[in-house]
Write an enzyme that holds these catalytic residues in place. Sequence first.
Site, PDB file in Angstrom:
ATOM      1  N   THR A 182      57.494   4.998 -53.531  1.00 50.25           N
ATOM      2  CA  THR A 182      58.137   3.875 -52.816  1.00 50.25           C
ATOM      3  C   THR A 182      59.685   4.459 -52.393  1.00 50.25           C
ATOM      4  O   THR A 182      60.300   5.117 -53.462  1.00 50.25           O
ATOM      5  CB  THR A 182      58.274   2.728 -54.077  1.00 50.25           C
ATOM      6  OG1 THR A 182      56.974   2.538 -54.262  1.00 50.25           O
ATOM      7  CG2 THR A 182      58.968   1.574 -53.309  1.00 50.25           C
ATOM      8  N   GLY A 211      57.405   4.551 -58.702  1.00 47.56           N
ATOM      9  CA  GLY A 211      56.354   4.924 -59.578  1.00 47.56           C
ATOM     10  C   GLY A 211      55.105   3.716 -59.813  1.00 47.56           C
ATOM     11  O   GLY A 211      54.988   3.116 -58.896  1.00 47.56           O
TER      12      GLY A 211
HETATM   13  N1  GLY Z   1      55.819   1.443 -57.052  1.00 50.80           N
HETATM   14  C1  GLY Z   1      54.964   1.275 -56.032  1.00 50.80           C
HETATM   15  C2  GLY Z   1      53.716   0.346 -56.504  1.00 50.80           C
HETATM   16  O1  GLY Z   1      53.219   0.765 -57.457  1.00 50.80           O
HETATM   17  O2  GLY Z   1      52.787   0.149 -55.619  1.00 50.80           O
END
Ligand code: GLY
Length: 317
Positions: A151, A203
């Site tokens: 992300t 993450g």
């Molecule tokens: N951190 C992004 C997700 O788990 O979709």
Amino acid sequence: MTYGTIATWRMAHEGVIKAQDILKKQGKAGDAVETLINTVEAYPYYKSVGYGGLPNEQGIVEMDAAYMDGDSFAIGAVAGIQNVKHAVSVARSLSDEHFNSFRVGTGATQYAMQNNFEIVNMLTPRAKKIWLNRLAEMREKNLNPYDGHDTVGAITLDKQGSMAAATSTSGLFMKKAGRIGDSPLSGSGFYVDSEIGGAAATGLGEDIMKGCLSYEIVRLMGEGKSPQQACDQAVYPFIEKLKKRYGKAGEFSLVAMNHNGEWGVATNVEFTFSVGNETKAPRILMANPGPDHTTSIAPITQEWLDAYEKRIKTPIN
Ligand code: GLY
């Protein structure tokens, strides 16, 4: 007053440079963070954000994004939105609404269409090939389908003392339809309070949300901890707790900046990020978990950057 920007992963760097340029010229934290995230969303070689993002198991790109204003606490978010080039801009627009400010699925996509956001097929030919290859590999080798969840999350501070946070992601590659991660969830994927500071995560969303880690970092900064102390104290004990009580902890990393432009990060995996403030131009750094609940941070090497560039552009057969 000072200004600054911090964002997750090497992919954010060009956006961080643009954000810092806006902030240097007295621009607003909200405009800077949106520009930063838009830059990542538009780049087709990033496989986990925006155009070129990898799809769910059905081959559909479902994106999550959020925007938060650290002055007013206004939040807008979208989850499972499809065919929209800049999910974070939709989230920012929704942050002007008191009601209906977090929209999912068709409701989010319809809102984007009705409000003239750019609509495009987000599944690039490259991403489609990666998806088809992965389907074949899973059939042949009985592999775990999940992979990749980088992300982009960012915090900005402007010269007027206002702060903003934003995130954008296509989520876990090969996720089930309708799966939503931490990125659009306030307190988990992001949080910002202009009087204290902000934090954002990347993450495995399923595990980040178990600890509401972005809020926890801001809360600790509010108690007087530096951003680095807050990151270390929120993240590493939680990873231990998660391993003890849940049996495992996925990979995740958090970045934070306080209202003085000081910053910190914590991670349980090799993690790159980009950061700049009034005194130091934007630069890419590499973080790794250090000993005794600390984070070790080092400049990125040219060798690493060259290998990264080559990796993200490797032809897909
Ligand atoms: N951190 C992004 C997700 O788990 O979709």
